[in-house]
Motif scaffolding. Structure first.
Motif, mmCIF file in Angstrom:
data_model
loop_
_atom_site.group_PDB
_atom_site.id
_atom_site.type_symbol
_atom_site.label_atom_id
_atom_site.label_comp_id
_atom_site.label_asym_id
_atom_site.label_seq_id
_atom_site.Cartn_x
_atom_site.Cartn_y
_atom_site.Cartn_z
ATOM 1 N N PRO A 61 10.981 2.120 9.405
ATOM 2 C CA PRO A 61 11.039 3.268 10.311
ATOM 3 C C PRO A 61 12.003 4.363 9.851
ATOM 4 C CG PRO A 61 12.161 1.373 11.280
ATOM 5 C CD PRO A 61 11.451 0.881 10.057
ATOM 6 N N GLU A 62 13.006 3.997 9.037
ATOM 7 C CA GLU A 62 13.950 5.016 8.554
ATOM 8 C C GLU A 62 13.335 5.908 7.474
ATOM 9 O OE1 GLU A 62 18.242 3.035 8.460
ATOM 10 O OE2 GLU A 62 16.663 1.631 7.900
ATOM 11 N N GLY A 63 12.238 5.470 6.899
ATOM 12 C CA GLY A 63 11.572 6.274 5.874
ATOM 13 C C GLY A 63 12.124 6.051 4.482
ATOM 14 N N GLY A 64 13.412 5.902 4.350
ATOM 15 C CA GLY A 64 14.050 5.670 3.046
ATOM 16 C C GLY A 64 15.261 4.782 3.219
ATOM 17 N N ARG A 65 15.884 4.442 2.102
ATOM 18 C CA ARG A 65 17.050 3.560 2.141
ATOM 19 C C ARG A 65 18.280 4.293 2.694
ATOM 20 N NH1 ARG A 65 17.491 2.580 -3.869
ATOM 21 N NH2 ARG A 65 16.360 4.547 -3.853
ATOM 22 N N SER A 66 19.060 3.576 3.475
ATOM 23 C CA SER A 66 20.299 4.145 4.001
ATOM 24 C C SER A 66 21.319 4.265 2.873
ATOM 25 C CB SER A 66 20.863 3.256 5.112
ATOM 26 O OG SER A 66 22.177 3.652 5.449
ATOM 27 N N ARG A 67 21.895 5.465 2.722
ATOM 28 C CA ARG A 67 22.919 5.683 1.698
ATOM 29 C C ARG A 67 24.323 5.419 2.218
ATOM 30 N NH1 ARG A 67 17.854 6.274 -0.246
ATOM 31 N NH2 ARG A 67 17.843 7.183 -2.330
ATOM 32 N N THR A 68 24.469 5.246 3.531
ATOM 33 C CA THR A 68 25.800 5.079 4.117
ATOM 34 C C THR A 68 26.043 3.683 4.689
ATOM 35 O OG1 THR A 68 25.084 5.811 6.310
ATOM 36 C CG2 THR A 68 25.839 7.514 4.766
ATOM 37 N N GLY A 69 24.998 2.882 4.822
ATOM 38 C CA GLY A 69 25.131 1.581 5.467
ATOM 39 C C GLY A 69 24.832 1.626 6.953
ATOM 40 N N ALA B 169 6.653 9.405 23.853
ATOM 41 C CA ALA B 169 6.500 7.944 23.840
ATOM 42 C C ALA B 169 6.892 7.372 22.482
ATOM 43 C CB ALA B 169 5.061 7.555 24.182
ATOM 44 N N VAL B 170 6.480 8.036 21.399
ATOM 45 C CA VAL B 170 6.830 7.580 20.050
ATOM 46 C C VAL B 170 8.334 7.675 19.836
ATOM 47 C CG1 VAL B 170 6.623 8.123 17.594
ATOM 48 C CG2 VAL B 170 4.585 8.072 19.025
ATOM 49 N N ASN B 171 8.954 8.749 20.313
ATOM 50 C CA ASN B 171 10.410 8.890 20.161
ATOM 51 C C ASN B 171 11.152 7.775 20.897
ATOM 52 O OD1 ASN B 171 10.136 11.192 18.607
ATOM 53 N ND2 ASN B 171 10.378 12.596 20.333
ATOM 54 N N GLU B 172 10.669 7.450 22.095
ATOM 55 C CA GLU B 172 11.285 6.366 22.858
ATOM 56 C C GLU B 172 11.087 5.030 22.143
ATOM 57 O OE1 GLU B 172 13.347 4.316 25.712
ATOM 58 O OE2 GLU B 172 13.198 6.495 25.466
ATOM 59 N N LEU B 173 9.892 4.811 21.609
ATOM 60 C CA LEU B 173 9.607 3.585 20.872
ATOM 61 C C LEU B 173 10.492 3.482 19.633
ATOM 62 C CD1 LEU B 173 7.886 1.044 20.379
ATOM 63 C CD2 LEU B 173 6.220 2.501 19.209
ATOM 64 N N PHE C 197 0.878 -1.178 0.000
ATOM 65 C CA PHE C 197 0.000 0.000 0.000
ATOM 66 C C PHE C 197 0.912 1.223 0.000
ATOM 67 C CE2 PHE C 197 0.589 -1.201 4.420
ATOM 68 C CZ PHE C 197 0.758 -0.013 5.109
ATOM 69 N N PHE C 198 0.495 2.274 -0.697
ATOM 70 C CA PHE C 198 1.404 3.376 -0.996
ATOM 71 C C PHE C 198 1.101 4.603 -0.137
ATOM 72 C CE2 PHE C 198 1.325 0.687 -4.755
ATOM 73 C CZ PHE C 198 2.680 0.528 -4.992
ATOM 74 N N LEU C 199 2.165 5.273 0.251
ATOM 75 C CA LEU C 199 2.009 6.514 1.011
ATOM 76 C C LEU C 199 2.914 7.589 0.445
ATOM 77 C CD1 LEU C 199 3.930 6.440 4.405
ATOM 78 C CD2 LEU C 199 4.220 4.629 2.715
ATOM 79 N N ARG C 200 2.463 8.802 0.567
ATOM 80 C CA ARG C 200 3.238 9.938 0.093
ATOM 81 C C ARG C 200 4.386 10.218 1.053
ATOM 82 N NH1 ARG C 200 -1.775 13.999 -1.693
ATOM 83 N NH2 ARG C 200 -2.700 12.538 -3.212
ATOM 84 N N ARG C 201 5.456 10.790 0.522
ATOM 85 C CA ARG C 201 6.612 11.109 1.353
ATOM 86 C C ARG C 201 6.250 12.140 2.422
ATOM 87 N NH1 ARG C 201 9.836 6.956 1.281
ATOM 88 N NH2 ARG C 201 10.658 6.427 -0.778
ATOM 89 N N SER C 202 5.345 13.033 2.078
ATOM 90 C CA SER C 202 4.898 14.039 3.033
ATOM 91 C C SER C 202 3.390 14.184 2.926
ATOM 92 C CB SER C 202 5.582 15.376 2.751
ATOM 93 O OG SER C 202 5.014 16.404 3.537
ATOM 94 N N PHE C 203 2.725 14.242 4.086
ATOM 95 C CA PHE C 203 1.277 14.467 4.076
ATOM 96 C C PHE C 203 0.960 15.956 3.958
ATOM 97 C CE2 PHE C 203 0.007 10.306 6.456
ATOM 98 C CZ PHE C 203 0.761 9.584 5.543
ATOM 99 N N ILE D 56 19.579 5.067 9.714
ATOM 100 C CA ILE D 56 19.209 6.474 9.639
ATOM 101 C C ILE D 56 18.330 6.803 10.851
ATOM 102 C CG2 ILE D 56 18.001 8.200 8.254
ATOM 103 C CD1 ILE D 56 18.445 6.400 5.824
ATOM 104 N N PRO D 57 18.473 7.989 11.458
ATOM 105 C CA PRO D 57 17.526 8.368 12.519
ATOM 106 C C PRO D 57 16.093 8.185 12.043
ATOM 107 C CG PRO D 57 19.304 9.963 12.408
ATOM 108 C CD PRO D 57 19.496 9.028 11.238
ATOM 109 N N PRO D 58 15.242 7.550 12.852
ATOM 110 C CA PRO D 58 13.920 7.122 12.366
ATOM 111 C C PRO D 58 12.958 8.272 12.123
ATOM 112 C CG PRO D 58 14.111 6.736 14.711
ATOM 113 C CD PRO D 58 15.465 7.181 14.250
ATOM 114 N N LYS D 59 12.086 8.060 11.139
ATOM 115 C CA LYS D 59 10.914 8.911 10.952
ATOM 116 C C LYS D 59 9.796 8.272 11.792
ATOM 117 C CE LYS D 59 12.906 11.194 7.448
ATOM 118 N NZ LYS D 59 14.150 10.442 7.322
#
Length: 818
Positions: A387-395, A507-511, A353-359, A398-401
């Motif tokens: 959770p990273e939102g996109g592919r890691s470019r460095t390996g 709570a979301v940040n901790e999760l 199912f598809f989602l936009r990069r930004s709402f 990535i800090p989570p979205k």
């Protein structure tokens, strides 16, 4: 066993052998399920089917288990090795006859009471043909859909069409001895066992096929009829001054844009296709801790997979692995950029199912998407999102979205009927097909838009990608998480549905942080990553084959002695086998002289190796710091090392998503020091820890280990030096100037890592300094250098290369990178 049964087994033996390919789940029944091959076994199947029994026999032969078609002798009495809960469905009757299984179990329990040494294992086995979920509106295709106990006529069609998609799903053995020791009569215990087995098989079916397919009309009615979407439609109508019908039509369009259109037939086709592709491009796919997800499914949990994102291949690989581990394939959150013809339609039918990069503040779109996600949860569909939102470019991770995690918790607040578990997943590769484009993007190139040309180009370039790794991390029970962090979270169910509770963001940040640390906790060491780390740590990026083999072996021995975590996996191969297979990937330059082979990166490709090193760098953070301290100071006491770890670990923890607490990290450091001494990578003299003697075979391994964290320490030194120079500086200016100095150092000293001067990585370190109170803040938000920060800078400067330390001292003194 009756003569009729034996005759049927003989008649159908060869047709079944020709038509059926049995997939056993799990493959290692002894380790995962505790099945003891030395004890007698009776198999318990849901329905009395000859073809099921023959398929099971094919599986047991492959696994080395007793045959289900042989007679079992217990205490001098003969029993069938296979028992059935029910008979097959009659063609002309509404319900099948009873098999008399309760009487058999009653007799077996009585036999156990009379013979104390007897212990029969009852092994439930769920046999399924295909994995098609039920449909709200049955059609002709349901003729070949597995039912609870299909008639022999339906079974004929099922075997003909789905014989290659046969799955033999074993469960944990039930001890008949333990059952017979329970209170109650043998008959009541037998009745209880049959009742529990029936429920167990229903859950097995649910976990493998998923819930009934969501019909399009039901989907539209559920989403458009929800209170949140109706309010959003009314708001859309008012704010944009359009009719209610027009606003509703817009919402309907969003559903069409977002929703998956799952087709089990495509999954089966994809399985065959991907099996061919994986056999071509991978030497194997290693799967770790899959028993966790099977246990969650058996307990009726809603499963949400949250993997790291290395490659577009992740979409296919993880779904393929989940399918072959006997679980229903999840609905996958995919970026709208992948919704192009024909790939988008194929992904959608595969459960995407598809989602936009930004709402972008679109309240109607947000409401529709949230309701759709909540509907998936409530209907019992497993879901997968990144959770990273996109592919890691460095390996690196990535800090989570946090958007999808926030929506998951908000769905919990509205009420999800089943327990919800989030399963972090580590995915690793020995080769990532996009790695060159990643590095181009890090150097400033614009990301190429996904297209058919890219897809066909990628397929054409498919080659040996080595080994793939999928490790399922420790699940997070969302109810328990909320009970721990927000004890009154249930009270919000009665609050205004659109009002965001104050506790949600923290709570979301901790999760999110919990998810990322558990992903890294389940890391997989592999040959490519270890070889890359060794070569990049070498001063000339060239090593002899013997040195490389020694280092890989020493590092694996270290992690076997002191595991990074219970979830991390280490290859079973020897260092020699691992290096041999890695060199076969053709990613290294190999030269031979009179003394042996020399191995180095291919010309201008050392930078590509940083990606694979970064996949496992977090495992080497503490051992690397220990050895860096010992080598830099030409010796250090254990107390000095512990003090250094205590200072630097909180910074590394945030950057590398390390799972240990500070106290646990210090205990881990102590254990590592002991292991390093035992393995010869350290020596001790007069209470001081020293590098190995230069003539020792372990010396080069120890030296590499002392250098593996060097770029991280150098980046820290850059930021701390600029803070020392400016004393007070805005965060944006600090990030900008740090990036400029880091780029210059990279050019001066030939550093191969693009993330050395990556703004996001620098920003993460600056954030960690602030969070851990190394920096003071001015009223205007500027960052102020402190005495504590100066002490930290001195610790770091003592560990980096002398020539780089000199350059940075000049920056501090002269206020210039020249």
């Amino acid at each position: 066993m009756s003569w009729m049964r034996k005759a049927l087994l003989s008649v159908f033996h060869y047709p079944v052998k020709l038509l059926v390919k049995a997939h056993s789940i799990p493959v290692n029944v002894e380790t995962e399920l505790g099945i003891d091959k030395s004890k007698p076994i009776v198999y318990l199947l849901p329905s009395n089917s000859v073809t099921d029994q023959l398929a099971l026999r094919m599986s047991t032969e492959a696994l080395g288990l007793p045959s289900p078609t042989e007679t079992l002798t217990l205490a001098g009495r003969e029993y069938s090795s296979t028992l059935f809960l029910r008979k097959t469905q009659p063609i002309f009757r509404s319900s099948p006859k009873d098999t008399g299984i309760e009487e058999v179990f009653t007799d077996l329990f009585h036999l156990h009471r009379d013979h104390e040494n007897l212990d029969l294992q009852v092994v439930p086995v769920y046999v399924t043909w295909g994995r098609a979920p039920g449909r709200g509106n049955p059609g002709l295709s349901d003729l070949i859909t597995e039912a609870a106990a299909p008639s022999w006529l339906r079974k004929l069609f099922i075997v003909l069409f789905l014989g290659r998609d046969n799955f033999i799903n074993y469960s944990k053995a039930v001890s008949a001895r333990a059952m017979s020791n329970q209170h109650g009569s043998d008959q009541s215990i037998a009745h209880k066992l049959v009742r529990v087995a029936s429920t167990h098989f229903q859950r097995k079916r649910q976990s493998m096929t998923g819930p009934t397919l969501l019909e399009r009309q039901e989907l539209n009615n559920s989403v458009l009829g929800s209170d949140a979407v109706r309010r959003a439609i009314a708001e859309e109508s008012r704010s944009k001054k359009v009719s209610h019908d027009k606003a509703k039509e817009t919402a309907q369009g969003y559903i069409t844009e977002i929703a998956a259109d799952y087709r089990e037939g495509l999954i089966r086709f994809g399985d065959r296709l991907l099996t061919r592709i994986w056999n071509k491009i991978y030497n194997g796919i290693s799967v770790g801790h899959a028993d966790r997800i099977r246990e969650l499914a058996a307990n009726g949990h809603e499963i949400i997979y949250v993997p790291c994102h290395r490659s577009h291949m992740d979409y296919l690989l993880l779904t393929y692995v989940i399918y072959h581990e006997g679980m229903v394939t999840p609905h996958i959150a995919a970026g709208i950029n992948l919704n192009f013809w024909p790939v988008g339609k194929m992904f959608r039918r595969g459960g995407a199912f598809f989602l936009r990069r930004s709402f972008a503040g679109n309240k109607l779109y947000t409401a529709v998407f949230r309701e759709y996600l909540e509907l998936l949860f409530n209907k019992g569909y497993s879901v997968k999102y990144y959770p990273e939102g996109g592919r890691s470019r460095t390996g690196r991770l990535i800090p989570p979205k946090t958007g999808m995690l926030a929506m998951t918790i908000q769905a919990m607040l509205k009420g999800v009927n089943r327990p919800v578990s989030i399963v972090p997943v580590y995915i690793g590769y020995e080769n990532v097909m996009e790695v060159k484009s990643y590095l181009n993007e890090l150097k400033g190139s614009k990301k190429k838009k996904e297209s058919n040309l890219q897809v066909f180009s990628a397929i054409r370039k498919l080659k040996n990608y080595g080994h793939g790794y999928v490790n399922f991390g420790e699940p997070i029970a969302l109810n328990q998480f909320l009970e721990t962090h927000v004890p009154n979270w249930r009270d919000c169910r009665d609050a205004e549905p659109e009002k965001k509770p104050a506790w949600l963001t923290p709570a979301v940040n901790e999760l999110a942080n919990n998810v990322m640390t558990r992903i890294n906790r389940a890391a997989a060491l592999n040959g490519m990553a270890l070889t890359s780390l060794c070569l990049l740590s070498s001063k000339t990026q060239t090593m002899s084959e013997s040195e490389l083999k020694q280092a890989i072996g020493d590092f694996m021995d270290l992690f076997k002695a002191v595991p990074f975590s219970e979830d991390a996996t280490i290859p079973e191969s020897t260092a020699e086998e691992l290096l041999r297979d890695t060199l076969k990937l053709g990613r290294f330059d190999i030269k031979e002289d009179d003394y042996g082979r020399l191995i180095s990166p291919q010309p201008k490709s050392a930078v590509y190796l940083t990606y694979y090193r970064n996949n496992i760098l977090h495992l080497f953070a503490i051992p690397g710091l220990i050895m860096a301290s010992v080598f830099a100071k030409k010796g250090a006491t254990k107390n000095e090392i512990l003090q250094l770890i205590a200072a630097l670990y909180p910074l590394l923890q945030k950057e590398l998503f390390l799972h240990l607490t500070q106290d646990e990290a210090l205990t881990h450091t102590d254990a590592l020091v002991t292991a390093l001494l035992d393995n010869g990578l350290l020596r001790q003299k007069d209470g001081e820890l020293l590098p190995p003697d230069a003539h020792c075979k372990e010396f080069h391994s120890a030296w590499l280990l002392s250098r593996c964290m060097q770029e991280t320490l150098q980046r820290y030194a850059v930021v701390l030096t600029i803070l020392d120079k400016e004393k007070v500086i805005s965060r944006s200016a600090l990030e900008r100037e740090s990036k400029q100095v880091a780029e210059r150092l990279s050019a001066l000293y030939g550093l191969s890592s693009p993330e050395f001067y990556d703004k996001n990585v620098l920003s993460s370190f600056i954030g960690a300094l602030k969070e851990n109170h190394w920096l003071d803040s001015e009223k205007d938000g500027s960052l102020k250098y402190s005495e504590e920060c100066e002490a930290l800078r001195q610790d770091v400067m003592a560990l980096i290369w002398p020539e780089m330390m000199q350059h940075l001292e000049n920056v501090a003194l002269n206020g210039s990178a020249e």
